[in-house]
Design a protein around this motif. Structure first.
Motif, PDB file in Angstrom:
ATOM      1  N   CYS A   1     -23.687  -1.035  -3.620  1.00 59.15           N
ATOM      2  CA  CYS A   1     -23.077  -0.027  -4.274  1.00 59.15           C
ATOM      3  C   CYS A   1     -21.953  -0.688  -4.909  1.00 59.15           C
ATOM      4  N   ASP A   2     -21.457  -2.029  -4.885  1.00 55.87           N
ATOM      5  CA  ASP A   2     -20.262  -2.565  -5.610  1.00 55.87           C
ATOM      6  C   ASP A   2     -20.215  -4.029  -5.463  1.00 55.87           C
ATOM      7  N   LEU A   3     -19.501  -4.543  -6.119  1.00 54.89           N
ATOM      8  CA  LEU A   3     -19.245  -6.292  -5.965  1.00 54.89           C
ATOM      9  C   LEU A   3     -17.759  -6.428  -5.999  1.00 54.89           C
ATOM     10  N   ALA A   4     -17.243  -7.533  -5.552  1.00 50.61           N
ATOM     11  CA  ALA A   4     -15.646  -7.979  -5.350  1.00 50.61           C
ATOM     12  C   ALA A   4     -15.789  -9.015  -6.132  1.00 50.61           C
ATOM     13  N   PHE A   5     -14.793  -9.218  -6.826  1.00 50.86           N
ATOM     14  CA  PHE A   5     -14.363  -9.998  -7.980  1.00 50.86           C
ATOM     15  C   PHE A   5     -13.134 -10.433  -7.405  1.00 50.86           C
ATOM     16  N   ASP A   6     -12.875 -11.959  -7.754  1.00 48.00           N
ATOM     17  CA  ASP A   6     -11.586 -12.707  -7.726  1.00 48.00           C
ATOM     18  C   ASP A   6     -11.136 -12.555  -9.317  1.00 48.00           C
TER      19      ASP A   6
ATOM     20  N   GLU B   1     -16.893 -12.301  -5.141  1.00 44.68           N
ATOM     21  CA  GLU B   1     -16.470 -12.929  -3.861  1.00 44.68           C
ATOM     22  C   GLU B   1     -17.558 -12.077  -2.804  1.00 44.68           C
ATOM     23  N   ALA B   2     -17.960 -10.888  -2.936  1.00 42.35           N
ATOM     24  CA  ALA B   2     -18.685 -10.240  -1.901  1.00 42.35           C
ATOM     25  C   ALA B   2     -19.768  -9.255  -2.509  1.00 42.35           C
ATOM     26  N   LEU B   3     -20.552  -8.811  -1.732  1.00 40.36           N
ATOM     27  CA  LEU B   3     -21.444  -7.867  -2.198  1.00 40.36           C
ATOM     28  C   LEU B   3     -21.211  -6.669  -1.337  1.00 40.36           C
ATOM     29  N   ILE B   4     -20.992  -5.364  -1.796  1.00 45.42           N
ATOM     30  CA  ILE B   4     -20.311  -4.144  -0.661  1.00 45.42           C
ATOM     31  C   ILE B   4     -21.882  -3.421  -0.603  1.00 45.42           C
ATOM     32  N   VAL B   5     -22.059  -2.842   0.510  1.00 50.54           N
ATOM     33  CA  VAL B   5     -23.349  -1.981   0.916  1.00 50.54           C
ATOM     34  C   VAL B   5     -22.505  -0.819   1.801  1.00 50.54           C
ATOM     35  N   PRO B   6     -22.974   0.198   1.567  1.00 43.30           N
ATOM     36  CA  PRO B   6     -22.617   1.306   2.501  1.00 43.30           C
ATOM     37  C   PRO B   6     -23.204   1.164   3.797  1.00 43.30           C
ATOM     38  N   GLY B   7     -22.114   1.666   5.026  1.00 45.73           N
ATOM     39  CA  GLY B   7     -22.479   1.443   6.101  1.00 45.73           C
ATOM     40  C   GLY B   7     -23.369   2.341   6.763  1.00 45.73           C
TER      41      GLY B   7
ATOM     42  N   TYR C   1     -20.518  -2.533   4.487  1.00 48.97           N
ATOM     43  CA  TYR C   1     -20.670  -4.058   4.763  1.00 48.97           C
ATOM     44  C   TYR C   1     -20.009  -4.666   3.560  1.00 48.97           C
ATOM     45  N   ILE C   2     -19.232  -5.575   3.784  1.00 50.39           N
ATOM     46  CA  ILE C   2     -18.639  -6.376   3.085  1.00 50.39           C
ATOM     47  C   ILE C   2     -19.093  -7.557   3.209  1.00 50.39           C
ATOM     48  N   ILE C   3     -19.926  -8.076   2.499  1.00 48.27           N
ATOM     49  CA  ILE C   3     -21.074  -9.355   2.780  1.00 48.27           C
ATOM     50  C   ILE C   3     -20.402 -10.411   1.768  1.00 48.27           C
ATOM     51  N   PRO C   4     -20.069 -11.520   2.278  1.00 54.34           N
ATOM     52  CA  PRO C   4     -19.397 -12.587   1.517  1.00 54.34           C
ATOM     53  C   PRO C   4     -20.502 -13.107   0.614  1.00 54.34           C
ATOM     54  N   TRP C   5     -20.222 -13.730  -0.496  1.00 55.55           N
ATOM     55  CA  TRP C   5     -21.096 -14.019  -1.444  1.00 55.55           C
ATOM     56  C   TRP C   5     -21.893 -15.229  -0.804  1.00 55.55           C
TER      57      TRP C   5
ATOM     58  N   ASP D   1     -27.552 -13.503   5.590  1.00 55.09           N
ATOM     59  CA  ASP D   1     -27.362 -14.036   6.967  1.00 55.09           C
ATOM     60  C   ASP D   1     -25.917 -13.748   7.372  1.00 55.09           C
ATOM     61  N   ILE D   2     -25.786 -12.560   8.111  1.00 62.72           N
ATOM     62  CA  ILE D   2     -24.265 -12.227   8.620  1.00 62.72           C
ATOM     63  C   ILE D   2     -24.550 -11.688  10.027  1.00 62.72           C
ATOM     64  N   ARG D   3     -23.226 -11.714  10.815  1.00 60.29           N
ATOM     65  CA  ARG D   3     -23.160 -10.903  11.956  1.00 60.29           C
ATOM     66  C   ARG D   3     -22.624  -9.468  11.412  1.00 60.29           C
TER      67      ARG D   3
END
Length: 88
Positions: A24-29, A36-42, A56-60, A74-76
């Protein structure tokens, strides 16, 4: 690839083959312009009627492959599942 195309791909965790949803979104520096991260609704609350209270804040660096239909990560999940910041 455009963000609109990225939003149509399902995110799947390689560790447990769990379907996490669609981005649903991306996080940028803002200083470097790097993603920096891919954002997916929980997970949904109460069968999806009350929306989502986490995401879910999934690091790039945890993205393993972006295919034509799916994004493999590949995340916990417990480490990446967070409450969104207030005001969103």
């Amino acid at each position: 690839m455009r963000f609109s195309e990225l939003r149509e791909k399902e995110v799947i965790n390689c560790r447990d083959c769990e379907r996490l949803g669609y981005p649903c979104d991306l996080a940028f520096d803002i200083r470097t312009g790097c993603m920096e991260a891919l954002i997916v609704p929980g997970p949904c609350k109460l069968f999806g009627f009350l929306g989502h209270d986490q995401e879910y804040i999934i690091p790039w660096k945890c993205i393993r492959q972006i295919g034509c239909d799916i994004i493999l990560v590949d995340i916990r999940t417990e480490d990446c599942l967070k409450k969104p910041p207030e005001g969103n």
